[in-house]
Design a protein around this motif. Sequence first.
Motif, PDB file in Angstrom:
ATOM      1  N   CYS A  87       2.939   1.359   5.781  1.00  0.00           N
ATOM      2  CA  CYS A  87       2.353   2.539   6.423  1.00  0.00           C
ATOM      3  C   CYS A  87       2.601   3.813   5.627  1.00  0.00           C
ATOM      4  CB  CYS A  87       2.887   2.697   7.847  1.00  0.00           C
ATOM      5  SG  CYS A  87       4.648   3.107   7.928  1.00  0.00           S
ATOM      6  N   GLY A  88       3.675   3.823   4.836  1.00  0.00           N
ATOM      7  CA  GLY A  88       3.952   4.973   3.987  1.00  0.00           C
ATOM      8  C   GLY A  88       4.745   6.089   4.634  1.00  0.00           C
ATOM      9  N   LEU A  89       5.147   5.947   5.892  1.00  0.00           N
ATOM     10  CA  LEU A  89       5.918   7.008   6.538  1.00  0.00           C
ATOM     11  C   LEU A  89       7.217   7.296   5.798  1.00  0.00           C
ATOM     12  CD1 LEU A  89       5.398   6.205  10.330  1.00  0.00           C
ATOM     13  CD2 LEU A  89       4.482   8.123   9.033  1.00  0.00           C
ATOM     14  N   CYS A  90       7.843   6.282   5.277  1.00  0.00           N
ATOM     15  CA  CYS A  90       9.111   6.461   4.565  1.00  0.00           C
ATOM     16  C   CYS A  90       8.936   7.277   3.290  1.00  0.00           C
ATOM     17  CB  CYS A  90       9.740   5.112   4.255  1.00  0.00           C
ATOM     18  SG  CYS A  90       8.670   4.003   3.294  1.00  0.00           S
ATOM     19  N   THR A  91       7.769   7.213   2.688  1.00  0.00           N
ATOM     20  CA  THR A  91       7.552   7.954   1.436  1.00  0.00           C
ATOM     21  C   THR A  91       7.595   9.460   1.666  1.00  0.00           C
ATOM     22  OG1 THR A  91       5.133   7.991   1.621  1.00  0.00           O
ATOM     23  CG2 THR A  91       6.123   6.082   0.522  1.00  0.00           C
ATOM     24  N   GLY A  92       7.260   9.892   2.862  1.00  0.00           N
ATOM     25  CA  GLY A  92       7.247  11.321   3.166  1.00  0.00           C
ATOM     26  C   GLY A  92       8.628  11.932   3.315  1.00  0.00           C
ATOM     27  N   VAL A  93       9.637  11.128   3.599  1.00  0.00           N
ATOM     28  CA  VAL A  93      10.987  11.654   3.784  1.00  0.00           C
ATOM     29  C   VAL A  93      11.913  11.349   2.617  1.00  0.00           C
ATOM     30  CG1 VAL A  93      10.828  11.575   6.306  1.00  0.00           C
ATOM     31  CG2 VAL A  93      11.798   9.625   5.061  1.00  0.00           C
ATOM     32  N   CYS A  94      11.448  10.594   1.639  1.00  0.00           N
ATOM     33  CA  CYS A  94      12.289  10.202   0.503  1.00  0.00           C
ATOM     34  C   CYS A  94      12.399  11.374  -0.482  1.00  0.00           C
ATOM     35  CB  CYS A  94      11.703   8.967  -0.188  1.00  0.00           C
ATOM     36  SG  CYS A  94      12.746   8.376  -1.541  1.00  0.00           S
ATOM     37  N   PRO A  95      13.600  11.968  -0.607  1.00  0.00           N
ATOM     38  CA  PRO A  95      13.743  13.150  -1.451  1.00  0.00           C
ATOM     39  C   PRO A  95      13.664  12.875  -2.951  1.00  0.00           C
ATOM     40  CG  PRO A  95      15.877  12.492  -0.623  1.00  0.00           C
ATOM     41  CD  PRO A  95      14.855  11.602   0.040  1.00  0.00           C
ATOM     42  N   THR A  96      13.845  11.627  -3.359  1.00  0.00           N
ATOM     43  CA  THR A  96      13.858  11.306  -4.789  1.00  0.00           C
ATOM     44  C   THR A  96      12.615  10.550  -5.243  1.00  0.00           C
ATOM     45  OG1 THR A  96      15.019   9.225  -4.398  1.00  0.00           O
ATOM     46  CG2 THR A  96      16.383  11.179  -4.795  1.00  0.00           C
ATOM     47  N   GLU A  97      11.687  10.333  -4.324  1.00  0.00           N
ATOM     48  CA  GLU A  97      10.473   9.565  -4.599  1.00  0.00           C
ATOM     49  C   GLU A  97      10.785   8.138  -5.068  1.00  0.00           C
ATOM     50  OE1 GLU A  97       7.904  11.856  -7.150  1.00  0.00           O
ATOM     51  OE2 GLU A  97       7.643  13.398  -5.634  1.00  0.00           O
ATOM     52  N   ALA A  98      11.859   7.581  -4.519  1.00  0.00           N
ATOM     53  CA  ALA A  98      12.173   6.174  -4.772  1.00  0.00           C
ATOM     54  C   ALA A  98      11.200   5.280  -4.015  1.00  0.00           C
ATOM     55  CB  ALA A  98      13.610   5.865  -4.353  1.00  0.00           C
ATOM     56  N   LEU A  99      10.645   5.802  -2.929  1.00  0.00           N
ATOM     57  CA  LEU A  99       9.656   5.081  -2.132  1.00  0.00           C
ATOM     58  C   LEU A  99       8.300   5.749  -2.341  1.00  0.00           C
ATOM     59  CD1 LEU A  99      11.781   4.751   1.097  1.00  0.00           C
ATOM     60  CD2 LEU A  99      11.034   2.856  -0.345  1.00  0.00           C
ATOM     61  N   THR A 100       7.353   4.980  -2.833  1.00  0.00           N
ATOM     62  CA  THR A 100       5.998   5.491  -3.054  1.00  0.00           C
ATOM     63  C   THR A 100       4.995   4.410  -2.660  1.00  0.00           C
ATOM     64  OG1 THR A 100       6.008   4.713  -5.350  1.00  0.00           O
ATOM     65  CG2 THR A 100       6.658   7.005  -4.980  1.00  0.00           C
ATOM     66  N   LEU A 101       3.751   4.805  -2.502  1.00  0.00           N
ATOM     67  CA  LEU A 101       2.682   3.841  -2.273  1.00  0.00           C
ATOM     68  C   LEU A 101       1.897   3.684  -3.564  1.00  0.00           C
ATOM     69  CD1 LEU A 101       1.245   4.737   1.254  1.00  0.00           C
ATOM     70  CD2 LEU A 101       2.667   2.794   0.629  1.00  0.00           C
ATOM     71  N   GLU A 102       1.620   2.434  -3.932  1.00  0.00           N
ATOM     72  CA  GLU A 102       0.793   2.163  -5.110  1.00  0.00           C
ATOM     73  C   GLU A 102      -0.602   2.725  -4.854  1.00  0.00           C
ATOM     74  OE1 GLU A 102       1.348   0.708  -8.023  1.00  0.00           O
ATOM     75  OE2 GLU A 102       3.403   0.038  -7.703  1.00  0.00           O
ATOM     76  N   PRO A 103      -1.137   3.536  -5.750  1.00  0.00           N
ATOM     77  CA  PRO A 103      -2.443   4.168  -5.506  1.00  0.00           C
ATOM     78  C   PRO A 103      -3.601   3.171  -5.360  1.00  0.00           C
ATOM     79  CG  PRO A 103      -1.391   5.076  -7.477  1.00  0.00           C
ATOM     80  CD  PRO A 103      -0.529   3.970  -6.983  1.00  0.00           C
ATOM     81  N   GLU A 104      -3.543   2.065  -6.084  1.00  0.00           N
ATOM     82  CA  GLU A 104      -4.650   1.103  -6.040  1.00  0.00           C
ATOM     83  C   GLU A 104      -4.582   0.178  -4.829  1.00  0.00           C
ATOM     84  OE1 GLU A 104      -2.468   0.935  -8.915  1.00  0.00           O
ATOM     85  OE2 GLU A 104      -3.565   2.603  -9.826  1.00  0.00           O
ATOM     86  N   THR A 105      -3.371  -0.296  -4.517  1.00  0.00           N
ATOM     87  CA  THR A 105      -3.222  -1.317  -3.476  1.00  0.00           C
ATOM     88  C   THR A 105      -2.687  -0.775  -2.153  1.00  0.00           C
ATOM     89  OG1 THR A 105      -0.959  -1.823  -4.170  1.00  0.00           O
ATOM     90  CG2 THR A 105      -2.743  -3.074  -5.233  1.00  0.00           C
TER      91      THR A 105
END
Length: 134
Positions: A87-105
């Motif tokens: 869902c990507g909710l975790c990517t919004g709170v990750c201060p170091t961008e360790a969690l991201t969503l792959e743009p293609e998939t």
Amino acid sequence: MKKRVTLTFPQRTVHMPVTYRLAKDFNVAANIIRAQVAPNQVGKLVLELSGDIDELEAAIEWLRSQGIGVSLASREIVIDENSCVDCGLCTGVCPTEALTLEPETFKLKFLRSRCVVCEQCIPTCPVQAISTNL
């Protein structure tokens, strides 16, 4: 060298300028990852310490001599890929961008090397797919 530590302050030591003393007395840089410190309460501070190995050890010994609890952080974030719905909710709170969503998939990507184990992602996950190992 770097070490991640969790400091536990008794009520009487909360007012001590710890990061200043680490830098001035031991030449150790302290990156504050998470802090929960308030007057007249037990405080917790998660730090990433950087410096020469001997200076790091001396700094940790000094912290302990001041009555501050020091534990080396060995925990890591664990993601259950079977439960994760990307869902990507975790990517919004990750201060170091360790969690991201792959743009293609649009699949969740976790870069463990960037993770500072701040644990902000854990309560954000709606399906509880993120946790720490012990």
